[in-house]
Design an enzyme around this catalytic site. Sequence first.
Site, PDB file in Angstrom:
ATOM      1  N   ARG A 191       0.822  -1.211   0.000  1.00  0.00           N
ATOM      2  CA  ARG A 191       0.000   0.000   0.000  1.00  0.00           C
ATOM      3  C   ARG A 191       0.854   1.258   0.000  1.00  0.00           C
ATOM      4  NH1 ARG A 191      -4.840  -2.348   3.972  1.00  0.00           N
ATOM      5  NH2 ARG A 191      -5.951  -3.368   2.247  1.00  0.00           N
ATOM      6  N   TYR A 243      -6.034  -0.796  -6.926  1.00  0.00           N
ATOM      7  CA  TYR A 243      -5.484  -2.038  -6.362  1.00  0.00           C
ATOM      8  C   TYR A 243      -4.844  -1.812  -4.998  1.00  0.00           C
ATOM      9  CZ  TYR A 243      -1.076  -0.967  -9.057  1.00  0.00           C
ATOM     10  OH  TYR A 243       0.039  -0.409  -9.628  1.00  0.00           O
ATOM     11  N   GLU A 244      -4.551  -2.922  -4.327  1.00  0.00           N
ATOM     12  CA  GLU A 244      -4.084  -2.932  -2.933  1.00  0.00           C
ATOM     13  C   GLU A 244      -5.092  -2.291  -1.972  1.00  0.00           C
ATOM     14  OE1 GLU A 244      -1.819  -4.844  -2.486  1.00  0.00           O
ATOM     15  OE2 GLU A 244      -0.942  -4.917  -4.483  1.00  0.00           O
ATOM     16  N   GLY A 245      -6.364  -2.473  -2.273  1.00  0.00           N
ATOM     17  CA  GLY A 245      -7.429  -1.879  -1.468  1.00  0.00           C
ATOM     18  C   GLY A 245      -7.805  -0.540  -2.054  1.00  0.00           C
TER      19      GLY A 245
END
Length: 590
Positions: free
Chosen positions: A297, A441-443
Amino acid sequence: MPEFNAPLRDMRFVLHEVFQAPALWARLPALAEHVDADTADAILQEAAKVTSQLIAPLNRSGDEEGAQWHAGKVSTPQGFKAAYDTYIEGGWVGLSGNPDFGGLGMPKMLAVQFEEMLYAANSSFALYSALTSGACLAIDAHASTTLKETYLPPMYEGRWAGSMCLTEAHSGTDLGLIRTRAEPRADGSYSLSGSKIFITGGDQDLTENIVHLVLAKLPDAPAGPRGISLFLVPKVLVNADGTLAQANAVSCGSIEHKMGIKASATCVINFDGAQGWLIGEANKGLAAMFTMMNYERLSIGIQGIGCAETSYQNARTYARERLQSRAPTGAVAPEKMADPIIVHPDVRRMLLSMKAMTEGGRAFASYVGQQLDLSKYSTDAQEQQDAAALVALLTPVAKAFFTDTGLDSCVLGQQVFGGHGYIREWGQEQLVRDVRIAQIYEGTNGIQALDLLGRKVIANDGVALRLFTAQIREFAAPPGKPYQHELLQAVQRLEDLSDWLQAQAKLNPNEIGAASVEYLQVFGYVAYAWLWARMADVAQGSLEADPAFYTAKLATAKFYFKRLLPRIDSLEQSIRAGSESLFELDAASF
């Protein structure tokens, strides 16, 4: 064709002058033996060469050719393999890795500068090693000694890569819904079956092996996220002596055709009774995987900064050279047919917005890197605990705010070019396409905002927030600090808004989701205000040493406080309007 030049002067300013990183490293025994100011500068200098001369030239051609899938195998664009071989010779994959297993042991504060250069040069190329670095971090933190000894050295070398296998077709954010299963084998390993999608670098031709970190459920696992375990599943099995054995039952079913990052292979990965090994404890895999996810993140946040820096460099060069119309106050270049567009107020607004947000982001990324170093290496238990709390608080801000403003800066850079910004040869349209994924992406950034407000602020009664704002107040307390009034006022508003939301959430649970995105934005602008005040403070005291650099820094700080920080006014009004208007329209009426 645009060129990327690493902003080394500004990176050194942030590291050495604003944060005085060498002094910090000297008092942390685990870092003192590996790095000092000269070492850091040498690494940054070499990183600038590698990224600008080796990797950046492949950015456009990689986008045009893209990663290719044929008969279950992925090939990267022409030139990627040769560049990757040169790249790993420099030890870049293991830059901040554990020296006990072949990493270089460099501090995160230094690593974030390198990551920015890498993303600025070529986001697709950067992702292959970014996933490897994150996988190494999770293995080092949670795996058995045997797994560490087997897998970390070749991964740090870059001979083997890593991937993160979470998402399934029916299970994105809600990982409790995953269906991938792990059955125990007699030898203590496990047999994994299932399919994962959106797997960055899930297959490629750069490395001889790929180490997949896979979330799966054991037969007797509890329902939901409490029943998830983490497994290490290599593409190619490994012999006891570390040599490669036969292929594992892992295959790439296809790759996605995407809006951007086209040279990065985004794969469907199938596990058909593949052999894997448990990492950490059974049914506690999500906590172990978060070690990697939180690394990624921050890394993806830095993608936003890197793309914004390249956009700014391109737009600045174009604005100095493109001749259109005359300045509102009269001709600036009367000997030419028109003035360069940098004389126009709106072009300056765009360039200064990009410059202020990118340099603010660079400082914030360095601050988060500092806290990561303290949380890992400090010998003071309280300092270590406080730093870990700040990392947890600030990671969602870094991921979301860097990427939201990174897209803004890429769009602004495209706008400076006018019609040419829409044309492929200038590189601006690719930056917009490439950086767009970073908000997803990555949350997704909406999830990051929920995490910040719901979990990191409200759930712990603002303890970590107060830890952060106390540092801002401590800086701003002495008389004569730059923008003292504006900064203290902004911090007070952030604290008051947090308290108000804490109270509102008890009355209506919808208030958290309704306010979270705007709240994260307020948090980001206030954090940048602190960092710009710190940079201005250093610049004021150093003007004579480098007048051009420090005068530009002071002018950018002034622009930030006059034109960008006031955005929190409208954001606060939106938050305090509450959630009621979001729910007056029934679902059928949308």
